[in-house]
Write a protein that holds these residues in place. Structure first.
Motif, PDB file in Angstrom:
ATOM      1  N   MET A  51      26.049  29.642  33.833  1.00  0.00           N
ATOM      2  CA  MET A  51      27.502  29.442  33.823  1.00  0.00           C
ATOM      3  C   MET A  51      27.848  27.972  33.606  1.00  0.00           C
ATOM      4  SD  MET A  51      29.336  31.738  36.672  1.00  0.00           S
ATOM      5  CE  MET A  51      30.661  30.621  37.082  1.00  0.00           C
ATOM      6  N   PHE A  52      27.173  27.131  34.391  1.00  0.00           N
ATOM      7  CA  PHE A  52      27.467  25.689  34.262  1.00  0.00           C
ATOM      8  C   PHE A  52      27.090  25.184  32.880  1.00  0.00           C
ATOM      9  CE2 PHE A  52      27.201  25.471  39.044  1.00  0.00           C
ATOM     10  CZ  PHE A  52      28.543  25.208  39.208  1.00  0.00           C
ATOM     11  N   GLY A  53      25.921  25.634  32.441  1.00  0.00           N
ATOM     12  CA  GLY A  53      25.491  25.212  31.097  1.00  0.00           C
ATOM     13  C   GLY A  53      26.521  25.611  30.066  1.00  0.00           C
ATOM     14  N   GLY A  54      26.980  26.870  30.155  1.00  0.00           N
ATOM     15  CA  GLY A  54      27.939  27.369  29.173  1.00  0.00           C
ATOM     16  C   GLY A  54      29.217  26.564  29.224  1.00  0.00           C
ATOM     17  N   ALA A  55      29.683  26.322  30.448  1.00  0.00           N
ATOM     18  CA  ALA A  55      30.924  25.574  30.590  1.00  0.00           C
ATOM     19  C   ALA A  55      30.759  24.168  30.014  1.00  0.00           C
ATOM     20  CB  ALA A  55      31.313  25.506  32.056  1.00  0.00           C
ATOM     21  N   ALA A  56      29.589  23.553  30.283  1.00  0.00           N
ATOM     22  CA  ALA A  56      29.346  22.205  29.764  1.00  0.00           C
ATOM     23  C   ALA A  56      29.361  22.212  28.249  1.00  0.00           C
ATOM     24  CB  ALA A  56      28.002  21.692  30.278  1.00  0.00           C
ATOM     25  N   VAL A  57      28.713  23.250  27.656  1.00  0.00           N
ATOM     26  CA  VAL A  57      28.686  23.345  26.193  1.00  0.00           C
ATOM     27  C   VAL A  57      30.091  23.492  25.658  1.00  0.00           C
ATOM     28  CG1 VAL A  57      27.947  24.783  24.264  1.00  0.00           C
ATOM     29  CG2 VAL A  57      26.334  24.198  26.072  1.00  0.00           C
ATOM     30  N   LEU A  58      30.891  24.359  26.312  1.00  0.00           N
ATOM     31  CA  LEU A  58      32.260  24.592  25.850  1.00  0.00           C
ATOM     32  C   LEU A  58      33.058  23.293  25.877  1.00  0.00           C
ATOM     33  CD1 LEU A  58      33.456  28.000  27.331  1.00  0.00           C
ATOM     34  CD2 LEU A  58      33.297  27.314  24.949  1.00  0.00           C
ATOM     35  N   ILE A  59      32.918  22.597  27.004  1.00  0.00           N
ATOM     36  CA  ILE A  59      33.694  21.360  27.129  1.00  0.00           C
ATOM     37  C   ILE A  59      33.251  20.343  26.090  1.00  0.00           C
ATOM     38  CG2 ILE A  59      34.093  19.374  28.645  1.00  0.00           C
ATOM     39  CD1 ILE A  59      33.965  21.484  30.951  1.00  0.00           C
ATOM     40  N   ALA A  60      31.925  20.267  25.916  1.00  0.00           N
ATOM     41  CA  ALA A  60      31.416  19.321  24.936  1.00  0.00           C
ATOM     42  C   ALA A  60      31.955  19.666  23.554  1.00  0.00           C
ATOM     43  CB  ALA A  60      29.892  19.353  24.935  1.00  0.00           C
ATOM     44  N   ALA A  61      31.945  20.973  23.240  1.00  0.00           N
ATOM     45  CA  ALA A  61      32.420  21.389  21.921  1.00  0.00           C
ATOM     46  C   ALA A  61      33.884  21.057  21.764  1.00  0.00           C
ATOM     47  CB  ALA A  61      32.174  22.895  21.738  1.00  0.00           C
ATOM     48  N   THR A  62      34.684  21.319  22.818  1.00  0.00           N
ATOM     49  CA  THR A  62      36.116  21.042  22.746  1.00  0.00           C
ATOM     50  C   THR A  62      36.357  19.551  22.488  1.00  0.00           C
ATOM     51  OG1 THR A  62      36.322  22.720  24.430  1.00  0.00           O
ATOM     52  CG2 THR A  62      38.307  21.476  23.884  1.00  0.00           C
ATOM     53  N   LEU A  63      35.637  18.722  23.277  1.00  0.00           N
ATOM     54  CA  LEU A  63      35.817  17.273  23.118  1.00  0.00           C
ATOM     55  C   LEU A  63      35.400  16.833  21.727  1.00  0.00           C
ATOM     56  CD1 LEU A  63      34.584  15.934  26.565  1.00  0.00           C
ATOM     57  CD2 LEU A  63      36.920  16.117  25.709  1.00  0.00           C
ATOM     58  N   LEU A  64      34.304  17.416  21.266  1.00  0.00           N
ATOM     59  CA  LEU A  64      33.808  17.053  19.944  1.00  0.00           C
ATOM     60  C   LEU A  64      34.846  17.387  18.879  1.00  0.00           C
ATOM     61  CD1 LEU A  64      31.124  15.860  18.912  1.00  0.00           C
ATOM     62  CD2 LEU A  64      30.518  18.184  18.214  1.00  0.00           C
ATOM     63  N   MET A  65      35.400  18.616  18.972  1.00  0.00           N
ATOM     64  CA  MET A  65      36.391  19.030  17.986  1.00  0.00           C
ATOM     65  C   MET A  65      37.596  18.096  18.023  1.00  0.00           C
ATOM     66  SD  MET A  65      35.073  21.438  16.414  1.00  0.00           S
ATOM     67  CE  MET A  65      36.437  22.008  15.418  1.00  0.00           C
ATOM     68  N   ARG A  66      37.976  17.715  19.285  1.00  0.00           N
ATOM     69  CA  ARG A  66      39.149  16.870  19.389  1.00  0.00           C
ATOM     70  C   ARG A  66      38.871  15.490  18.794  1.00  0.00           C
ATOM     71  NH1 ARG A  66      42.255  16.542  25.039  1.00  0.00           N
ATOM     72  NH2 ARG A  66      42.722  18.718  24.644  1.00  0.00           N
ATOM     73  N   ALA A  67      37.661  15.026  19.018  1.00  0.00           N
ATOM     74  CA  ALA A  67      37.291  13.723  18.469  1.00  0.00           C
ATOM     75  C   ALA A  67      37.320  13.766  16.951  1.00  0.00           C
ATOM     76  CB  ALA A  67      35.910  13.335  18.961  1.00  0.00           C
ATOM     77  N   VAL A  68      36.924  14.873  16.387  1.00  0.00           N
ATOM     78  CA  VAL A  68      36.946  14.981  14.930  1.00  0.00           C
ATOM     79  C   VAL A  68      38.378  15.192  14.506  1.00  0.00           C
ATOM     80  CG1 VAL A  68      36.200  16.368  12.962  1.00  0.00           C
ATOM     81  CG2 VAL A  68      34.651  15.932  14.869  1.00  0.00           C
TER      82      VAL A  68
END
Lengths: 648, 99
Positions: free
Chosen positions: A631-648
């Protein structure tokens, strides 16, 4: 008058129904019922014939519409009969020879406890055969076609306690199925292209149909004819069919049913006239079978099988003539009728000989029988002279015309076909003389203790069921058997002259089948003289081999060709190697493909899914903390992806 | 005082709570760590509310407290009954739900 046509079929059909359903209480009179109803059919046929003769040539065709079988818009199947000169010829031949053979069977089957059933089957055959030649459309013809196949199966296997008879019946049925397939495809093609399968519309429509379509239908009809008429390559059943009682061999496998193929081709003449390729195939089949049957006939020691080879060869002549087109149709039918007389007579003679010889069929154990069976000898002898084409007898007229027509085909083809037909005439004379000499002349070989001949495995030890090793006492058969033989001998002698002189038969059939005079490259007299000459040569060679030298009781080993011919020119071996083995290999390879390819794809998908899920299952270990990690891993991945998308 | 410091504190508390959930076996401790994470969230929400100058975050924090209270009731009941039946409060012992 038209209303009588249905009675032709109905009389024997009634006989079959009564005899087969009547049970044992009819055992005492069954054979009389069968014979009377067969004769009734002949009498009705004779009445109709007399009526027909009274009319002009163009008004002779009669039709009777019985009922609509399948009354559907766009698919009209009628039970309707058409009686024209061609059908009339067949009706008289079938019911006439049929009635004679019914009479003969009364004597021949006297000691058989299932005689009533035998007559029921014979009547069933007559009904089906008459239906075949009287039908006015191909679908009803097909009903008769299958009916005679059924009757043939039942009668070949009549002595079903003998495994060989049961096998022969099955073989005949199966080989016939191949031909029947051709007929059914032909009918389907007709329906698809012409929208109907009645004779009239189909044969009229051939004028404006493309040659390719006509060739397709013609070849399918030829396949059907090959099956029913035992022509190469579907010839292998006829020899084995001799396991049936001899009257059956005479009626079905010599005089009538096997000529159904010739009828089919002549009846469909308009289709073949428009398809020269199909016609050529027909002549080739006829010519090949003509030689094939003749060669087989030369080597057989079983009298019935020798005659069966001869039947095959003579039908080859008819098919050859039918393939020649309008110059041959009439002669095909004429030979068919004369052949019906003399071959039925020969078979009945063979049956009479067997009757007097404890059912022995091996000609090497005959010899010198002319003293003991004078009537059989004379009638068989007349049939013999007729079939070899002795001048003046019926076979001479009909066969000579076919040879002439073959030459008249013209060009190289004409020379080849004519040459083959002439050669066939020589071989015919040879093997028939051989049969004659081995049976009725020479020393009395049956007087010695009969020794089974190991070199001839195809001969069934039929004698052992009756007389064991007792010496036979040849005697003349009862009058119920000899009278039909005498009548048929009359036909063999006079029919040809009656038909041939003054072109009577040509004028009779011309309105139905058309006739064109062929012009052979050599004069007709030359052809006739050479026919007689080759006949004399054939007889002479046979006399030198079998008349002047004693015939050994045990068959000699013989040349390679003789041994092959004894095995029916390896036709069964060919079928076994090519069809049976080939079929086995084909099915094996198909099964292999099915197992490896089709099943492989399905099973492979299933296995990979199973393996994958087996690995995924490890993740489900039941420990709450490991779930929490994911669960934590998934949430971390999701957050990372969201931040990444926002950065792009 | 800069409200961002509260966010650092909330992140620290959340990390501690998450680490506790992942590495501790005792169900009670795991449970307390979950509460720690919830309260870290509450702290973050209230800090955001202060930073943005509206009350949305504070209202959501109330909701979280209610949910946390209900969760405590259910969670503790489960842990007690688990302890009664197995005489252990280890989360690793309760690992029957697997293939």
């Amino acid at each position: 008058m038209e209303n009588l046509i249905a009675l032709l079929v109905a009389a024997p059909l009634l006989g079959a129904a009564v005899l087969l359903c009547g049970g044992r209480r009819l055992d005492a009179v069954g054979h009389w019922i069968g014979t009377v109803l067969a004769a009734a059919s002949f009498v009705i046929g004779a009445i109709l014939f007399a009526d027909m003769l009274g009319k002009g040539a163009e008004e002779r065709e009669m039709t009777q519409h019985l009922f609509s079988w399948v009354p559907v818009e766009g698919f009209q199947a009628d039970v309707a009969f058409q009686l024209d000169q061609l059908s009339m010829t067949f009706v008289l031949l079938i019911s006439g020879v049929g009635s004679l053979i019914h009479v003969y069977s009364i004597g021949y089957m006297e000691h058989d406890e299932r005689r009533r059933r035998f007559f029921g089957y014979l009547n069933l055959f007559l009904a089906a055969m008459l239906l075949l030649v009287l039908a006015d459309n191909y679908l009803l013809l097909y009903v008769g076609w299958e009916g005679v196949g059924l009757a043939s199966y039942l009668l070949i296997g009549f002595w079903q306690h003998k495994p060989s008879a049961a096998t022969a019946a099955k073989k005949a049925f199966l080989v016939n199925r191949v031909g029947d397939m051709g007929l059914s495809i032909a009918i389907m093609l007709m329906f698809a292209w012409f929208g109907t399968f009645a004779f009239g519309p189909v044969l009229e429509a051939t004028g404006e149909t493309s040659e390719g379509k006509l060739t397709a239908i013609g070849l399918m009809l030829l396949l059907a004819a090959c099956g029913k008429s035992a022509q190469v390559p579907l010839q292998s059943w006829l020899g084995d069919a001799m396991e049936g009682p001899t009257p059956v061999s005479a009626l079905i496998h010599a005089a009538t049913m096997v000529t159904a193929g010739v009828y089919l081709i002549v009846r469909s003449g308009a289709i073949f006239n428009g398809a020269p390729d199909a016609q050529l195939a027909v002549t080739v089949v006829g010519a090949v079978t003509l030689l094939f049957g003749a060669i087989v006939g030369c080597a057989k020691d079983d009298i019935k099988k020798a005659l069966a080879g001869s039947t095959m060869s003579q039908i080859g002549y008819m098919i050859l003539a039918a393939g020649l087109g309008p110059i041959g149709y009439v002669f095909a039918i004429m030979h068919l009728v004369t052949h019906g007389f003399f071959k039925a007579g020969l078979f009945l003679g063979a049956g009479s000989v067997m009757h007097g010889m404890n059912d022995e069929v091996d000609m090497r154990k005959y010899g010198g029988l002319r003293k003991y069976m004078p009537v059989t000898f004379v009638t068989f002898g007349l049939g013999y002279l007729a079939i070899i084409g002795f001048p003046g007898l019926s076979g001479f007229f009909s066969k000579d015309k076919i040879i002439e027509a073959a030459f008249a085909k013209g060009g190289t083809e004409g020379w080849i076909l004519g040459g083959v037909a002439l050669l066939g005439a020589a071989i015919t004379a040879y093997y028939m003389t051989r049969v004659m000499l081995m049976t009725f002349f020479g020393e009395e070989r049956w007087r010695h203790a009969p020794t089974p001949s190991p070199a001839e495995p195809s001969v069934e030890p039929a004698a052992e069921t009756h007389g064991e090793h007792a010496e036979p006492h040849p005697h003349e058969s009862p009058s119920s058997m000899t009278i039909p033989m005498i009548v048929l001998a009359f036909g063999s002698v006079f029919a040809g002259a009656f038909f041939g002189i003054g072109d009577r038969f040509i004028h009779w059939l011309e309105p139905v089948t058309d006739h064109a005079h062929g012009h052979p490259p050599v004069s007709a007299l030359t052809v006739t003289l050479s026919t007689v000459a080759v006949m004399v040569i054939g007889v002479g060679v046979a006399y030198a081999q079998y008349g002047r030298r004693p015939v050994p009781v045990a068959a000699p080993r013989g040349s390679l060709l003789t041994r092959a011919a004894r095995r029916d020119l390896l036709q069964d071996d060919f079928n076994h190697v090519v069809l049976v083995r080939g079929g086995e290999h084909l099915t094996r390879s198909l099964v292999y493909v099915d197992h490896t390819l089709v099943d492989g794809v399905v099973n492979g998908t299933a296995a990979s899914m199973g393996g994958l899920s087996g690995r995924l299952r490890r993740l489900q270990n039941g420990f709450a903390r490991s779930y929490a990690v994911s669960m934590f891993g998934g949430a971390a991945v999701l957050i990372a992806a969201t931040l990444l998308m926002r950065a792009v | 005082m800069n409200p961002v410091n509260y966010l650092y504190l909330a992140a620290l508390l959340f990390t501690i709570g998450a680490t506790g959930v992942l590495i501790r076996r005792n169900a009670i401790v795991v449970f307390m760590c979950v509460e720690l994470m919830l309260n870290a969230c509450n702290l973050a929400l209230v800090a955001f509310s202060r930073m943005h100058g509206n009350l949305d975050g504070q209202i959501i924090a109330f909701f979280t407290m209610v949910v946390a209270a209900a969760e405590v009731v259910v969670g503790l009941a489960i842990i007690v009954s688990l302890f009664r039946s197995r005489h252990s409060a280890s989360v690793d012992d309760a690992s029957l739900m697997k293939l």
